[in-house]
Design a protein around this motif. Structure first.
Motif, PDB file in Angstrom:
ATOM      1  N   THR A  69       4.181   9.252   3.736  1.00  0.00           N
ATOM      2  CA  THR A  69       3.909   8.546   2.552  1.00  0.00           C
ATOM      3  C   THR A  69       4.935   7.525   2.344  1.00  0.00           C
ATOM      4  O   THR A  69       5.989   7.956   2.293  1.00  0.00           O
ATOM      5  N   ASN A  93      -4.744   4.756   3.213  1.00  0.00           N
ATOM      6  CA  ASN A  93      -3.931   4.039   2.246  1.00  0.00           C
ATOM      7  C   ASN A  93      -4.576   4.491   0.806  1.00  0.00           C
ATOM      8  O   ASN A  93      -6.052   4.550   0.593  1.00  0.00           O
ATOM      9  N   ARG A 134       4.310  -0.184   2.078  1.00  0.00           N
ATOM     10  CA  ARG A 134       3.920  -1.156   3.072  1.00  0.00           C
ATOM     11  C   ARG A 134       3.803  -2.420   2.411  1.00  0.00           C
ATOM     12  O   ARG A 134       2.712  -2.883   2.130  1.00  0.00           O
ATOM     13  N   TRP A 160       0.591  -1.123  -0.039  1.00  0.00           N
ATOM     14  CA  TRP A 160      -0.001   0.142  -0.002  1.00  0.00           C
ATOM     15  C   TRP A 160       0.904   1.292   0.058  1.00  0.00           C
ATOM     16  O   TRP A 160       1.855   1.321   0.602  1.00  0.00           O
ATOM     17  N   GLN A 216      -3.711   0.134  -3.248  1.00  0.00           N
ATOM     18  CA  GLN A 216      -3.214  -1.220  -3.035  1.00  0.00           C
ATOM     19  C   GLN A 216      -2.439  -1.533  -4.382  1.00  0.00           C
ATOM     20  O   GLN A 216      -3.286  -1.866  -5.363  1.00  0.00           O
ATOM     21  N   THR A 243       0.711   4.787   1.321  1.00  0.00           N
ATOM     22  CA  THR A 243       0.032   5.535   2.219  1.00  0.00           C
ATOM     23  C   THR A 243       0.346   7.141   2.583  1.00  0.00           C
ATOM     24  O   THR A 243       1.367   7.205   2.346  1.00  0.00           O
ATOM     25  N   TYR A 244      -0.681   7.798   2.818  1.00  0.00           N
ATOM     26  CA  TYR A 244      -0.463   9.227   3.074  1.00  0.00           C
ATOM     27  C   TYR A 244      -1.022   9.802   4.279  1.00  0.00           C
ATOM     28  O   TYR A 244      -2.274   9.738   4.400  1.00  0.00           O
TER      29      TYR A 244
END
Length: 333
Positions: free
Chosen positions: A306, A275, A309, A268, A278, A270-271
């Motif tokens: 950001t 999320n 993952r 993912w 994906q 992310t910010y």
């Protein structure tokens, strides 16, 4: 499958009733690419959208899928909107099976097809015959041809499946099935959706069509690319990535389960805890694969989080990372 998506954003202050009209005439294309001709976008692991931290509370996002083939993404340039980020995240992979037109009218195009069994040893180049719904095969060239067959859902199952079996009895090189049937593991059958059916029939209307079908148990490489534009929506974009500029991670996979079952590696972006997308690709273990990641996030700001993952399905050995610049922070599992 939709043909286009358009991202548009405006900041509006409401003090009473208003009528808003959305003007898409200024929409510009947003394109992404990678300098690896074997790669195609994985539709299940790619997305574009908006994320906003302009208001109170946690950031909120709005996403649209990215598709391969003729699908196009557009954006309408906005005024500066602090706290609004436009992003595009793509997963690139070598498909398990790829069908491409050869010769005929127009340039070569990919025809989206999918596996219906665990068979991946596809390697053929044959003429295409449209059998319609299979109700009348009289005079059709089926033997040693690639046959397009579309199920008629108004029929009872026995007749619908019987038409598939009748086509198979003529010994085609392959069947592109838009629908359902009792498919044996040894059948030369691939699935095809509405978009693929339309594309093939448009080509067939202009003349004979030859299709090249090539399968791979696994691809050697995969790419996860991410691009962003801060403080509003761009007036289009053209993001092209080069392998040498991406962060390389060598993955080694093993399995104690069924080796022919597709497994996945996914992660993912992310910010600030949200999320955004994906991204994923599939493989069949055991396998060694090199993955390339966007090493920095263009939309990163001080204090933001950001990051990548990644995680994996199924047992695996540790990865080995090789890059002049580390990819976004990763948690393997």
């Amino acid at each position: 499958m939709p043909e286009t998506s358009v991202a548009v954003a405006r900041r509006v202050t409401l003090t009473g009733d208003r009528t808003l009209r959305t003007d898409l005439s200024a929409a510009k294309p947003v394109t992404m690419g990678i300098d690896d001709p074997k790669m195609r976008i994985n539709e299940w692991g790619s997305a574009t959208g908006l994320v906003s931290s302009a208001g109170a509370g946690a950031p909120k996002g709005l996403v649209a899928p990215l598709y391969s083939g003729a699908y196009r993404s557009y954006a309408v340039g906005s005024a500066k909107i602090p706290g609004l980020t436009y992003f595009s995240a793509a997963s690139w992979e070598q498909p398990s099976v790829l069908a491409t037109t050869v010769g005929g009218s127009g340039p070569p195009v990919d025809v989206p097809v999918g596996l219906t069994t665990q068979r991946t040893d596809w390697d053929l180049e044959k003429r295409v015959t449209d059998a319609g719904d299979g109700g009348d095969l009289t005079g059709l060239e089926i033997e040693d041809h690639i046959v397009l067959l579309e199920s008629d859902w108004s029929l009872p199952w026995e007749e619908l499946d019987g038409r598939y079996q009748a086509v198979k009895a003529h010994r085609p090189a392959a069947i592109l099935l838009a629908g359902s049937a009792s498919i044996d593991a040894a059948d030369p059958t691939l699935g095809i959706g509405d978009h693929g059916v339309t594309l093939l029939r448009e080509r067939l209307a202009k003349g004979a069509v030859t299709l090249r079908i090539k399968g791979e148990r696994n691809g050697e490489r995969t790419y996860f690319t991410f691009h962003a534009h801060d403080d509003g929506v761009p007036a289009g974009a053209n993001w092209q990535d080069r392998r040498r500029d991406l962060a390389r991670v060598d993955h080694s996979f093993r399995t104690t389960g069924y080796p022919n079952d597709a497994k996945g590696i996914y992660g993912w972006v992310t910010y600030r805890g949200l999320n955004l997308a994906q991204q994923s690709t599939v493989f069949r273990a055991p396998h060694r694969m090199t993955a390339y990641y966007t090493p920095e996030c263009p939309g990163r700001r001080p204090g933001s989080s950001t990051r990548w993952r990644p995680a994996r399905w199924g047992p695996s050995t540790p990865t080995r990372r090789s890059s002049a610049r580390d990819p976004r922070s990763r948690t393997t599992g």
